[in-house]
Design an enzyme around this catalytic site. Structure first.
Site, mmCIF file in Angstrom:
data_model
loop_
_atom_site.group_PDB
_atom_site.id
_atom_site.type_symbol
_atom_site.label_atom_id
_atom_site.label_comp_id
_atom_site.label_asym_id
_atom_site.label_seq_id
_atom_site.Cartn_x
_atom_site.Cartn_y
_atom_site.Cartn_z
ATOM 1 N N THR A 7 0.775 -1.197 -0.067
ATOM 2 C CA THR A 7 0.144 0.067 0.011
ATOM 3 C C THR A 7 0.900 1.302 0.139
ATOM 4 O O THR A 7 1.965 1.314 0.509
ATOM 5 C CB THR A 7 -0.924 0.006 1.174
ATOM 6 O OG1 THR A 7 -1.613 1.290 1.205
ATOM 7 C CG2 THR A 7 -0.204 -0.054 2.427
ATOM 8 N N ASN A 9 -0.419 4.073 0.999
ATOM 9 C CA ASN A 9 -1.280 4.883 2.524
ATOM 10 C C ASN A 9 -0.288 4.640 3.624
ATOM 11 O O ASN A 9 -0.327 3.468 4.140
ATOM 12 C CB ASN A 9 -2.594 4.141 2.360
ATOM 13 C CG ASN A 9 -3.523 5.018 3.559
ATOM 14 O OD1 ASN A 9 -2.960 5.301 4.426
ATOM 15 N ND2 ASN A 9 -4.777 5.075 3.211
ATOM 16 N N ASP A 69 -8.038 -3.420 0.475
ATOM 17 C CA ASP A 69 -9.028 -2.453 -0.222
ATOM 18 C C ASP A 69 -10.358 -2.236 0.833
ATOM 19 O O ASP A 69 -10.806 -3.273 1.313
ATOM 20 C CB ASP A 69 -9.589 -2.678 -1.403
ATOM 21 C CG ASP A 69 -9.977 -1.746 -1.976
ATOM 22 O OD1 ASP A 69 -9.153 -0.660 -2.520
ATOM 23 O OD2 ASP A 69 -11.237 -1.535 -2.570
ATOM 24 N N PHE A 151 -6.408 8.104 10.259
ATOM 25 C CA PHE A 151 -6.525 8.634 8.938
ATOM 26 C C PHE A 151 -8.006 8.723 8.434
ATOM 27 O O PHE A 151 -8.747 8.156 9.225
ATOM 28 C CB PHE A 151 -5.503 7.995 8.083
ATOM 29 C CG PHE A 151 -5.803 6.690 7.753
ATOM 30 C CD1 PHE A 151 -5.712 5.397 8.631
ATOM 31 C CD2 PHE A 151 -6.310 6.401 6.729
ATOM 32 C CE1 PHE A 151 -5.856 4.453 8.453
ATOM 33 C CE2 PHE A 151 -6.684 5.118 6.437
ATOM 34 C CZ PHE A 151 -6.573 4.025 7.123
HETATM 35 P P1 IMP Z 1 -8.262 2.184 -0.657
HETATM 36 O O1 IMP Z 1 -8.718 0.859 0.115
HETATM 37 O O2 IMP Z 1 -6.901 2.756 -0.807
HETATM 38 O O3 IMP Z 1 -9.376 2.450 -1.902
HETATM 39 O O4 IMP Z 1 -8.752 3.434 0.559
HETATM 40 C C1 IMP Z 1 -10.122 3.334 1.151
HETATM 41 C C2 IMP Z 1 -10.298 4.591 1.605
HETATM 42 O O5 IMP Z 1 -11.398 4.523 2.551
HETATM 43 C C3 IMP Z 1 -9.189 5.366 2.506
HETATM 44 O O6 IMP Z 1 -8.448 6.158 1.776
HETATM 45 C C4 IMP Z 1 -10.151 6.205 3.704
HETATM 46 O O7 IMP Z 1 -10.676 7.101 3.063
HETATM 47 C C5 IMP Z 1 -11.069 5.173 3.917
HETATM 48 N N1 IMP Z 1 -10.602 4.175 5.078
HETATM 49 C C6 IMP Z 1 -10.330 2.986 4.883
HETATM 50 N N2 IMP Z 1 -9.954 2.413 6.026
HETATM 51 C C7 IMP Z 1 -10.157 3.512 6.921
HETATM 52 C C8 IMP Z 1 -9.903 3.585 8.350
HETATM 53 O O8 IMP Z 1 -9.362 2.471 9.030
HETATM 54 N N3 IMP Z 1 -10.191 4.848 8.862
HETATM 55 C C9 IMP Z 1 -10.518 5.755 8.269
HETATM 56 N N4 IMP Z 1 -10.712 5.696 6.889
HETATM 57 C C10 IMP Z 1 -10.449 4.658 6.170
#
Ligand code: IMP
Length: 204
Positions: A7, A9, A69, A151
Site C-alpha cells: 500500500t 497509504n 481495499d 487517518f
Molecule cells: P483504498 O482501500 O486505498 O481504496 O482506500 C480506502 C479509503 O477508505 C481510505 O482512503 C480512507 O478514506 C477510507 N478508509 C479505509 N480504512 C479506513 C480507516 O481505518 N479509517 C478511516 N478511513 C478509512
C-alpha cells in the site's frame, strides 16, 4: 520469511506493521522494494481491488505481498462512498473528503447516521496463489470531527465497540475492533496453519 505491505497509504502501513510485528515475518513496505506507483483500482468489488494491488507488488518484488481495499459504507447514502471512499468527491485530502461527506448527510438525523467500515485483505505470492480475509466495524457518523489520531474518516466515525471515534482511540484500541484489525486477525489465524507454511515456503 519476507512479506511486502502493498500500500502507498502511510496510515495503513502503520496499522499493518503494528498488527503483524509479532509474527516473525520480515515486513517490507512497497517503497522499500522499489514500488512507487500502483495500478488503477478497476475491480468490481473490494476483493478484486485488493488483489490488483497485491498482485502488482508481488510480481514487481518477487515476494509475497499483502494489500487491503477498504471503504466506509454509509446507511443513509445507500452504502456510498464504499468502494470509492479514497476518491470521494474527487477531492485531494482526507479532511476535504470528510467535510464533503458531512455536508452530504447534514440533514440526516442522529439515529439514522449508521455506517460501517469494511476491509478486504488479499495475500498474493509471485506464483499467483492468493488468499483473502475480511473484516467489518460498525458505528455512527458524528456531525463534526473529534480526535487527532488515525487517518481518513476516523475523526467522524464513532465506534460502537469503543464508545469514541477511531481518532480518539489509541492505535491498539482501534486495532482490536477495526475492520482492518478483524481482517488481520483472520490472516493471523490462517498464518499459523500448514497451508500458510506451504504458501510462504517457496520464497525467502
Ligand atoms: P483504498 O482501500 O486505498 O481504496 O482506500 C480506502 C479509503 O477508505 C481510505 O482512503 C480512507 O478514506 C477510507 N478508509 C479505509 N480504512 C479506513 C480507516 O481505518 N479509517 C478511516 N478511513 C478509512
Amino acid at each position: 520469511m519476507k512479506l511486502v505491505i502493498a500500500t502507498a497509504n502511510q496510515g495503513k502501513v502503520k496499522e499493518f506493521s503494528a498488527a503483524l510485528a509479532h509474527l516473525g515475518l520480515e515486513l517490507l513496505t512497497a517503497t522499500e522494494v522499489g514500488v512507487k506507483d500502483f495500478p488503477e483500482e478497476t475491480g468490481a468489488n473490494y476483493k478484486e481491488n485488493a488483489a490488483i494491488k497485491a498482485l502488482h507488488v508481488a510480481q514487481l518484488s518477487g515476494l509475497p505481498s499483502l494489500a487491503d481495499d477498504s471503504g466506509l459504507e454509509v446507511d443513509a447514502l445507500n452504502g456510498a462512498p464504499g468502494l470509492y471512499s479514497a476518491r470521494y468527491g474527487n477531492l485531494n485530502s482526507d479532511s476535504e473528503r470528510t467535510a464533503f461527506l458531512l455536508s452530504n448527510i447534514e440533514n440526516i438525523e442522529t439515529s439514522k447516521r449508521g455506517a460501517k467500515f469494511v476491509c478486504s485483505l488479499v495475500l498474493v505470492n509471485p506464483d499467483g496463489l492468493s488468499k483473502s480475509f475480511w473484516g467489518e466495524a460498525k458505528g455512527t457518523l458524528l456531525r463534526a470531527a473529534s480526535g487527532s489520531d488515525g487517518f481518513g474518516y476516523d475523526p467522524i466515525f464513532y465506534s460502537f465497540d469503543l464508545d469514541k471515534t477511531f481518532s480518539e482511540a489509541s492505535k491498539d484500541e482501534k486495532r482490536k475492533v477495526s475492520h482492518r484489525g478483524h481482517a488481520l486477525n483472520e490472516f493471523e489465524a490462517w498464518f499459523k496453519t500448514e497451508e500458510a507454511k506451504t504458501f510462504f515456503s517457496s520464497h525467502p
